[in-house]
Every structure is written in C-alpha cells, then in structure tokens.
Design a protein around this motif. Structure first.
Motif: not given
Length: 411
Positions: A33-55
């Motif tokens: 799912i993250l692969g459909f986002l622009p790279a900047r938006d995909a990186v920003r998801t790292c702040v959502l939760a611990q699990r999302w930090r490296d996804l």
C-alpha cells in the motif's frame, strides 16, 4: 444492562473492529500500500506508531515526484538520504517524475538523476518510469544499456537517448516499452527479443538515417505523431494490433518530389526492394494506417506491397488512399485474403459534421478477387465530395455497394 449503556457499546464496537482489522494486516500488505504513495508521504508514515517506523523502507513502490516550484536542493538531500537508508530492498515499481523543472537542472543534477535511475535497476525493479513533463528541453539520459532479468516495463518521457544502439536484449523479461516526447535522433537501432508492446509517440527520429526496430516478439505497436525519417520495421511475426499515424508534414518529405527517387531521401538504398513500414506490419491482424500529410514513403512501400496473410480489420485515412491515386486500396485489398472489416476515414480538418456509409462485398466471377471474408465496409466522411466519390467508384469495381447511415456520425 441499561439501554443507554448498551447503545454506547454498540457505537464503539465498529471502531474497535476496524482498528483490529488494520493491525491484523501483515507487513507485506502495508508495504504494498505504501508503494502507491509519493516517497515523501510514505516516509511520513514512520510517525504513526512503532510498527510503522521502518515499513516505508521496504515499500514495493518508490515514487520520486518533483513539481514546478519545489526546492531542488531539498529534493537532492531527501532522495540521496532515502536511497542510502532503504538500500537495495526489492522494488515492484520505480518512478522518477519531474514536472516543469528541467531549466533549473545543473550538470550535477543530471548525473544524480541518472544514478537514481540506475539505483532502481539494482533494486530489481519490475516497472521503471523516468518522466519529464512540460519541460523546455529534454533530459540527457546516459548509458541506456540496461541489464536486468527482473525488468518488465519501461516508460520514458521527455528524455534524449544518447546511445546509437538501444539494446534491450539484456532484459529478457522486458515486455513493454513506452516512449513519449523523446529525442531518438541518435538511435540507429532498437533491439529487444522479448518486447511485446511498443509505443512511440511524439518523438524525433534522425534526419540523416533510418532507425531500425528489431522486435520479433512484438504483439502490439503504436507509432504516433513522430518527426523526420520513418523507422524501418523489421519482421514482427507475432504482431496482432498496429497503428501508424503520421501528422507532421516534415516526415519523409524532401520538398522536391513525392517518389522517393532523389538522392536527398536519406536512408533509402536504391535497388533495395524491402518496405520501410508495410513489410514489418504484414503479419498484423488489426491495422490502422492514418496520415494527415502527404509523404513519399507511402508510394515507396506500395511498390513492394507484401501479403497481409493474417489481416482481419483495416482502417485507412485520406492520404493512404486518395492522395496516392487509390493505389493503397487496390494493393492492400488484393493482398489481404482474410480481411473481414475495411474502414475509410476521409475527414477534413476542423469539420464536426460527419456521416457514414456502410456496405459489404458480394463476390462475383467478373470482379477482381479479394477476400471472400469481407463482410463490413465503412466510409466515414464529411460530405460526398470528389475524393470520396473516387473511393466509392473504386469500391464498386470490387462489387462493394454502400448505403447512407444516420448523420451526423456518432462515434
């Protein structure tokens, strides 16, 4: 339990279930799912939760998108850090898109973008796009000799290809190549044994030689609105759908003659009986030949008109028939033994009042033999003027009769 309390629990439960379902998704699905986002938006998801930090580092798509007005220095720093952090984790899709910013590219920027393009290849990318949209100048793409057993699709837009030999044979899985608004004037040959779909639109070919296209596995071909010398299409035995559209008057037009017999006709070898276009198209099942300007290449090809052994549907425009004294119609009809549907488009530029005539072929012993499978013949035009009358008269010699349909024509 009081009714009020039961009501509160009933409203809260769907939210709990929704949260549980998101948490239940495996990492692979989230990375897709993250692969459909622009790279900047995909990186920003790292702040959502611990699990999302490296996804985001393992997202299956990497989309670098830069629009007019974006800060190039910030982009350089962001992408360099991004690629260094994610390493060579496998990619499904890699896209580098720059909209209207080529005028601020320095030489170091061009080198950097070429390196970003190469990095995607190292990540075993399957679909790779390099797009420069609404640019004043085309981007210099160096060393397009790609080597990858994973690459399946390539799309280029607004790019100048510097190589004289576009060899894609080291990409054995490559099936689709889309080239739009690119400079191919240096390319003498395009080679791929695996390519199945090829689209070349609004591109510049050379003025001094003819590019050869060697793609023996091709199934679909679109050659639309190109400039200068028409490329030579080599054997395409698996071809199903092909569309050739010539718009600009500078395509194969020396200005002195329309026969192709003068010395100014670059790339033509006198005494060579091979066709430029038609021989390569002769195995197509569905073929559209559209031209909006008169070029001598048509007459040259028709001198050696091949047999269209598999052709079932054919569309011809004005300059493929009327402008050639109807030679194209006669030649192709006699050499298309399986033809089922024949369409003529004889429209004037700017006209919005269109009509259609429809008919069929009835074989009789006295007429010249053409395909007995020909069931549908259509003539689409503005009005029945002199050029349309010539076509109708020729068709009558093949015992093809047409009747008027409703007007205006509904596409």
């Amino acid at each position: 339990m009081p009714p009020g309390r039961r009501g509160k629990r009933a409203k809260k439960a769907p939210m709990e279930r929704a949260g549980s379902s998101i948490d239940a998704l495996p990492d692979g699905v989230l990375q897709h799912i993250l692969g459909f986002l622009p790279a900047r938006d995909a990186v920003r998801t790292c702040v959502l939760a611990q699990r999302w930090r490296d996804l985001w580092m393992f997202a299956t798509g990497l989309r670098i998108i830069c629009n007019d007005g974006d800060n190039m220095e910030d982009l350089r720093e962001f992408v360099d850090h991004l690629l260094l952090t994610r390493g060579i984790a496998p990619l499904e899709t890699g896209e580098l898109r720059f909209d209207g910013i080529s005028d601020v590219f320095s030489d170091s920027d061009r080198l950097r973008v070429n390196l970003w393009f190469r990095h995607a290849i190292r990540c075993q990318v399957r679909v790779l796009r390099l797009l420069f949209v609404h640019h004043k100048e085309q981007f210099d793409l160096h060393d397009l000799h790609l080597v990858s057993r994973h690459l399946m699709e390539v799309e280029l837009a607004g790019v100048e290809v510097k190589e004289s030999f576009l060899n894609l044979s080291d990409c054995p899985a490559l099936e689709q190549l889309v080239v739009d608004h690119c400079d191919l004037s240096h390319v003498k040959k395009i080679l791929s044994k695996s390519l199945k779909r090829l689209s070349i639109t609004a591109c510049d070919f050379s003025e001094s030689f003819r590019t050869h296209i060697h793609t023996p596995s091709l199934v679909s071909l679109l050659l639309d609105d190109y400039w200068f010398n028409t490329p030579v299409l080599e054997s395409m035995p698996s071809l199903v759908d092909a569309s050739i559209r010539i718009v600009d008057k500078n395509v194969d037009s020396c200005g002195n003659c329309d026969s192709g017999d003068c010395n100014n006709c670059h790339g033509i070898i006198h005494g060579n009986h091979n066709c430029i276009l038609l021989e390569g198209l002769s195995k197509a099942k569905n073929l559209a030949l559209i031209a909006e300007s008169k070029t001598f290449i048509f007459k040259m090809d028709l001198k050696w008109c091949p047999t269209f052994s598999k052709l079932k549907t054919l569309l011809l425009s004005d300059y493929w028939c009327v402008a050639l004294d109807l030679d194209a119609i006669t030649c192709i009809l006699k050499n298309s033994p399986l033809l089922e549907k024949l369409t003529f488009e004889l429209f004037s530029k700017g006209s919005d009042h269109k009509m259609k005539m429809k008919g069929s072929y009835v074989p009789v012993q006295e007429t010249v033999a053409i395909s007995e499978h020909l069931k549908i013949v259509e003539v689409k035009c503005d009005v029945v003027d002199g050029k349309v009358y010539k076509v109708l008269k020729l068709l009558s010699t093949f015992n093809i009769r047409l009747v008027y349909m409703s007007s205006p024509l509904i596409a």
